[in-house]
Scaffold this motif. Structure first.
Motif, PDB file in Angstrom:
ATOM      1  N   LYS A   1       0.827  -1.209   0.000  1.00 35.71           N
ATOM      2  CA  LYS A   1       0.000   0.000   0.000  1.00 35.71           C
ATOM      3  C   LYS A   1       0.862   1.259   0.000  1.00 35.71           C
ATOM      4  O   LYS A   1       0.597   2.213  -0.746  1.00 35.71           O
ATOM      5  N   ASP A   2       1.908   1.272   0.823  1.00 32.72           N
ATOM      6  CA  ASP A   2       2.750   2.460   0.924  1.00 32.72           C
ATOM      7  C   ASP A   2       3.534   2.686  -0.364  1.00 32.72           C
ATOM      8  O   ASP A   2       3.690   3.831  -0.814  1.00 32.72           O
ATOM      9  N   ILE A   3       4.027   1.608  -0.981  1.00 35.44           N
ATOM     10  CA  ILE A   3       4.808   1.745  -2.209  1.00 35.44           C
ATOM     11  C   ILE A   3       3.919   2.167  -3.373  1.00 35.44           C
ATOM     12  O   ILE A   3       4.322   2.992  -4.204  1.00 35.44           O
ATOM     13  N   VAL A   4       2.725   1.636  -3.451  1.00 34.75           N
ATOM     14  CA  VAL A   4       1.784   2.054  -4.505  1.00 34.75           C
ATOM     15  C   VAL A   4       1.497   3.549  -4.382  1.00 34.75           C
ATOM     16  O   VAL A   4       1.527   4.295  -5.373  1.00 34.75           O
ATOM     17  N   GLU A   5       1.219   3.991  -3.161  1.00 36.56           N
ATOM     18  CA  GLU A   5       0.942   5.413  -2.942  1.00 36.56           C
ATOM     19  C   GLU A   5       2.169   6.266  -3.252  1.00 36.56           C
ATOM     20  O   GLU A   5       2.056   7.365  -3.810  1.00 36.56           O
ATOM     21  N   GLY A   6       3.366   5.754  -2.902  1.00 31.99           N
ATOM     22  CA  GLY A   6       4.597   6.480  -3.187  1.00 31.99           C
ATOM     23  C   GLY A   6       4.831   6.621  -4.677  1.00 31.99           C
ATOM     24  O   GLY A   6       5.243   7.690  -5.154  1.00 31.99           O
ATOM     25  N   CYS A   7       4.575   5.558  -5.427  1.00 29.10           N
ATOM     26  CA  CYS A   7       4.730   5.608  -6.886  1.00 29.10           C
ATOM     27  C   CYS A   7       3.764   6.619  -7.495  1.00 29.10           C
ATOM     28  O   CYS A   7       4.150   7.444  -8.338  1.00 29.10           O
ATOM     29  N   ALA A   8       2.515   6.551  -7.077  1.00 22.95           N
ATOM     30  CA  ALA A   8       1.511   7.476  -7.615  1.00 22.95           C
ATOM     31  C   ALA A   8       1.852   8.916  -7.251  1.00 22.95           C
ATOM     32  O   ALA A   8       1.659   9.840  -8.052  1.00 22.95           O
ATOM     33  N   ASP A   9       2.393   9.103  -6.061  1.00 18.81           N
ATOM     34  CA  ASP A   9       2.704  10.453  -5.561  1.00 18.81           C
ATOM     35  C   ASP A   9       3.727  11.172  -6.430  1.00 18.81           C
ATOM     36  O   ASP A   9       3.606  12.375  -6.687  1.00 18.81           O
ATOM     37  N   ILE A  10       4.746  10.437  -6.899  1.00 19.19           N
ATOM     38  CA  ILE A  10       5.806  11.101  -7.667  1.00 19.19           C
ATOM     39  C   ILE A  10       5.632  10.975  -9.178  1.00 19.19           C
ATOM     40  O   ILE A  10       6.384  11.582  -9.942  1.00 19.19           O
ATOM     41  N   GLY A  11       4.658  10.162  -9.618  1.00 15.15           N
ATOM     42  CA  GLY A  11       4.376  10.104 -11.048  1.00 15.15           C
ATOM     43  C   GLY A  11       4.832   8.857 -11.775  1.00 15.15           C
ATOM     44  O   GLY A  11       4.928   8.850 -13.009  1.00 15.15           O
ATOM     45  N   ILE A  12       5.102   7.762 -11.046  1.00 11.50           N
ATOM     46  CA  ILE A  12       5.413   6.487 -11.698  1.00 11.50           C
ATOM     47  C   ILE A  12       4.122   5.946 -12.311  1.00 11.50           C
ATOM     48  O   ILE A  12       3.116   5.805 -11.632  1.00 11.50           O
TER      49      ILE A  12
END
Length: 246
Positions: A46-57
């Motif tokens: 969950k945290d990595i998915v949100e992190g990816c979405a946050d920066i534009g991956i």
């Protein structure tokens, strides 16, 4: 300076693949059963998915369950399937809220029927989301995928829809489960193991590999950002020399 602040957002990898390893060892270190590690690993996802979405991956693919994992003790396999079902049902609304599309690759037909139904439902509900695509590799192995692709090409030749001398990288790749997904530029594996374990063998021909000793349940977005910073320091030549790139 935090790693997120060091990232050049103009040079992000479009697709990151992750081998989520170390759940069992993490649980053992806590004096818990392996299933406790898998449950804790969901928080990392969950945290990595949100992190990816946050920066534009735009694409994140996680190796959730390999074909070889079916050989694990039946109690662990059953627990993993139950965890998969419950997580999908709990997180579908959050994926939609965050504009994240759910996708899956692998021998999906081999999963329990309840898993297949809930997975398809979640994929349908999130199909219109555009911010990031989360792909679950489930009952997946690259060797299985390559064999299936070869069978499809053989059938096309048999049906006279394709000549043998027309087979090339492009129409071979079109038979893979990752059709319409760009090849990953960065692959991350946690837990200190230095191998790719039958994961996206065709697609990772030129992928940058990043290995960390961190066990998956401890891996968070700052660790992800550190991997991206490391990736951005590398020179990707694709067979050329540095002078040609510069």
């Amino acid at each position: 300076m935090r790693f997120k602040e060091q990232i050049d957002v103009t040079r992000l990898p479009e697709h990151i693949a992750i081998i989520m390893d170390g759940n069992g060892r993490w649980a053992k270190n806590q004096g818990k059963f392996r299933h406790f590690g898998h449950e804790s690993g969901v928080l990392s996802v969950k945290d990595i998915v949100e992190g990816c979405a946050d920066i534009g991956i735009k694409h994140l693919t996680v190796y959730a369950f390999s074909t070889e994992n079916w050989n694990r003790p039946i109690e662990e396999v059953n627990a993993l399937m139950e965890l998969l079902i419950s997580t999908i049902n709990q997180e579908t609304a959050t994926l939609t809220k965050n504009n994240i599309r759910l996708n899956a690759i692998g021998d999906i037909a081999s999963l329990p029927q309840k898993c297949i139904e809930d997975l398809k439902s979640a994929m349908d509900k999130t199909a219109g989301n555009t911010r990031c695509t989360l792909t679950l590799a489930l009952s997946y192995s690259a060797k299985w995928e390559l064999i299936e692709a070869a069978k499809k090409l053989a059938q096309l030749v048999k049906d006279q829809s394709l000549r043998i001398d027309e087979i090339n990288e492009e129409n071979f790749a079109a038979q893979l489960t990752t059709l319409n997904i760009p090849d990953p530029e960065l692959m991350i594996r946690t837990s200190g193991e230095h191998r790719i374990s039958n994961f996206l063998l065709w697609q990772m021909a030129y992928t940058e590999l990043y290995f960390t000793d961190t066990l998956w349940p401890d891996f968070r977005r700052e660790d992800l950002f550190e991997a991206i910073v490391d990736y951005q320091k590398r020179e990707r030549r694709f067979g050329k020399i540095s002078e040609q790139l510069n």
